[in-house]
Design a protein around this motif. Structure first.
Motif, PDB file in Angstrom:
ATOM      1  N   THR A   3       0.843  -1.198   0.000  1.00  0.00           N
ATOM      2  CA  THR A   3       0.000   0.000   0.000  1.00  0.00           C
ATOM      3  C   THR A   3       0.875   1.243   0.000  1.00  0.00           C
ATOM      4  O   THR A   3       1.628   1.489   0.937  1.00  0.00           O
ATOM      5  N   LEU A   5       1.120   5.250   0.140  1.00  0.00           N
ATOM      6  CA  LEU A   5       0.368   6.386   0.666  1.00  0.00           C
ATOM      7  C   LEU A   5       0.941   7.673   0.076  1.00  0.00           C
ATOM      8  O   LEU A   5       2.077   8.053   0.368  1.00  0.00           O
ATOM      9  N   TRP A  16       1.266  10.774   7.162  1.00  0.00           N
ATOM     10  CA  TRP A  16       0.515   9.522   7.187  1.00  0.00           C
ATOM     11  C   TRP A  16       0.812   8.687   8.423  1.00  0.00           C
ATOM     12  O   TRP A  16       0.397   7.515   8.491  1.00  0.00           O
ATOM     13  N   VAL A  73      -3.264   4.920  -1.799  1.00  0.00           N
ATOM     14  CA  VAL A  73      -4.077   5.799  -0.958  1.00  0.00           C
ATOM     15  C   VAL A  73      -3.563   7.218  -1.197  1.00  0.00           C
ATOM     16  O   VAL A  73      -2.356   7.461  -1.064  1.00  0.00           O
ATOM     17  N   HIS A  75      -4.139  11.552  -0.732  1.00  0.00           N
ATOM     18  CA  HIS A  75      -4.810  12.697  -0.116  1.00  0.00           C
ATOM     19  C   HIS A  75      -4.722  13.905  -1.045  1.00  0.00           C
ATOM     20  O   HIS A  75      -3.666  14.169  -1.635  1.00  0.00           O
ATOM     21  N   VAL A  97      -7.780   4.374  -2.818  1.00  0.00           N
ATOM     22  CA  VAL A  97      -8.540   5.078  -1.790  1.00  0.00           C
ATOM     23  C   VAL A  97      -8.158   6.551  -1.862  1.00  0.00           C
ATOM     24  O   VAL A  97      -6.968   6.895  -1.782  1.00  0.00           O
ATOM     25  N   TYR A  98      -9.148   7.412  -2.037  1.00  0.00           N
ATOM     26  CA  TYR A  98      -8.919   8.857  -2.099  1.00  0.00           C
ATOM     27  C   TYR A  98      -9.415   9.498  -0.807  1.00  0.00           C
ATOM     28  O   TYR A  98     -10.557   9.277  -0.403  1.00  0.00           O
ATOM     29  N   VAL A  99      -8.554  10.289  -0.174  1.00  0.00           N
ATOM     30  CA  VAL A  99      -8.882  10.947   1.083  1.00  0.00           C
ATOM     31  C   VAL A  99      -9.222  12.412   0.808  1.00  0.00           C
ATOM     32  O   VAL A  99      -8.360  13.203   0.414  1.00  0.00           O
ATOM     33  N   VAL A 228      -9.557   3.781   6.135  1.00  0.00           N
ATOM     34  CA  VAL A 228      -8.617   3.340   5.096  1.00  0.00           C
ATOM     35  C   VAL A 228      -8.435   1.827   5.161  1.00  0.00           C
ATOM     36  O   VAL A 228      -8.475   1.131   4.137  1.00  0.00           O
ATOM     37  N   LEU A 232      -9.364  -0.886   2.211  1.00  0.00           N
ATOM     38  CA  LEU A 232      -8.390  -1.802   1.614  1.00  0.00           C
ATOM     39  C   LEU A 232      -8.884  -3.239   1.638  1.00  0.00           C
ATOM     40  O   LEU A 232      -8.486  -4.053   0.804  1.00  0.00           O
TER      41      LEU A 232
END
Length: 239
Positions: A3, A5, A16, A73, A75, A97-99, A228, A232
Motif C-alpha cells: 500500500t 500512501l 501519514w 491511498v 490525499h 482510496v482517495y482521502v 482506510v 483496503l
C-alpha cells in the motif's frame, strides 16, 4: 498487499504516521511516500513535474513483489498522481482510496490559483482555504502542521494530467470525503458536475463520510486510519 500512501501538496510521508501504523497492523504493508521535491525547503524543484511524481509512483509499483496486490491511498493533490499511476498500470493496481479527494480525468490540474513561481508553490497559510476545509484545525494544530510543510513543486500542481487507458476506470475505488458529505458528492455526480466527470465513469465506487476538514489525517487520524483499513479490505462494490 503493498500500500503506497501519497500525500497532498506541501506534505511528506510523516503526514501519514497514524494511518501507516494502522495499515501495517492490518497486514497491508504501508509505504508512506515523500514525493520528489518535498525532501526539504532547500530542494531544487524547478525540474519536477506532475509526470515526475507519477513516474515515481509507477516505479514503486513496478518494483513491488509480483505476487502481491498493490493499493494506492491518496490525499488531496495526490489524487492526480494516483490516477495517473493507475492509468499507466491498471492491471497492477487492485484498489485506490482517495482521502477528501477524487480522481481527475484528462486535462485536470491540482490547483493553479495558489501563488507560485516556476519552481515552488509554498504553503499559503490557513487563511487561503475555505471554512469547510479548515474545520477542526485549531490554531495550535494549524501551527504544528504548517511547521512540517515544504514548498511543493509548482509544476506538480499546475501541469495537466494526461490519461489514456480506460481500464483505469475499472479499478475498485473508495472516496473518503471529509469537507462535504457523501450525499453532497453524490448530488454533484448525479448533477453532472464537470469536476467529477472521471468519478461518474468509475465502475466500482464506494463513498464514505468522515465529517471534519480537508486534513483528516491530522484532525481525526484514528477514524481515518480505520476507514482506510476498511477500504483496503472491501469486496468490489458500487454505490
Amino acid at each position: 498487499m503493498q500500500t503506497f500512501l501519497i500525500p497532498g501538496l506541501w506534505l511528506d510521508a510523516s503526514s501519514w504516521d497514524v494511518v501507516t501504523r494502522a495499515v501495517d497492523r492490518a497486514g497491508y504493508h504501508a509505504h508512506p511516500l515523500t514525493m520528489p521535491g518535498l525532501e526539504s525547503d532547500e530542494t531544487d524543484r524547478s525540474h519536477i513535474t506532475l509526470d515526475s511524481h507519477i513516474d515515481y509512483v509507477v516505479d514503486l509499483i513496478d518494483h513491488a513483489p509480483a505476487d502481491e496486490e498493490v493499493a494506492l491511498v491518496a490525499h488531496s493533490g495526490g489524487a492526480l498522481v494516483a490516477n495517473g499511476a493507475v492509468d499507466r498500470r491498471p492491471d497492477r493496481v487492485t484498489r485506490v482510496v482517495y482521502v477528501d479527494s477524487w480522481p481527475g480525468g484528462e486535462g485536470a490540474i491540482v490547483n493553479d490559483e495558489i501563488p507560485h513561481d516556476d519552481a515552488d508553490m509554498p504553503f499559503p497559510g490557513w487563511d487561503a482555504f475555505e471554512e469547510q476545509d479548515v474545520r477542526d484545525i485549531t490554531p495550535e494544530l494549524g501551527a504544528q502542521i504548517a511547521s512540517h510543510t515544504h514548498p511543493s513543486p509548482a509544476h506538480a500542481a499546475v501541469d495537466p494530467l494526461h490519461v489514456h487507458d480506460e481500464k483505469r476506470l475499472d479499478v475498485p475505488t473508495t472516496i473518503i470525503t471529509s469537507s462535504m458529505t457523501p450525499e453532497e458528492m453524490n448530488e454533484y455526480i448525479d448533477g453532472g458536475a464537470p469536476w467529477l466527470d472521471e468519478v461518474s465513469r468509475l465502475s466500482s465506487l464506494h463513498i464514505v463520510g468522515l465529517p471534519t476538514g480537508h486534513w483528516p489525517q491530522y484532525t481525526r487520524p484514528d477514524e481515518l486510519a480505520a476507514l482506510v483499513v476498511d477500504a483496503l479490505g472491501e469486496d468490489d462494490e458500487s454505490d
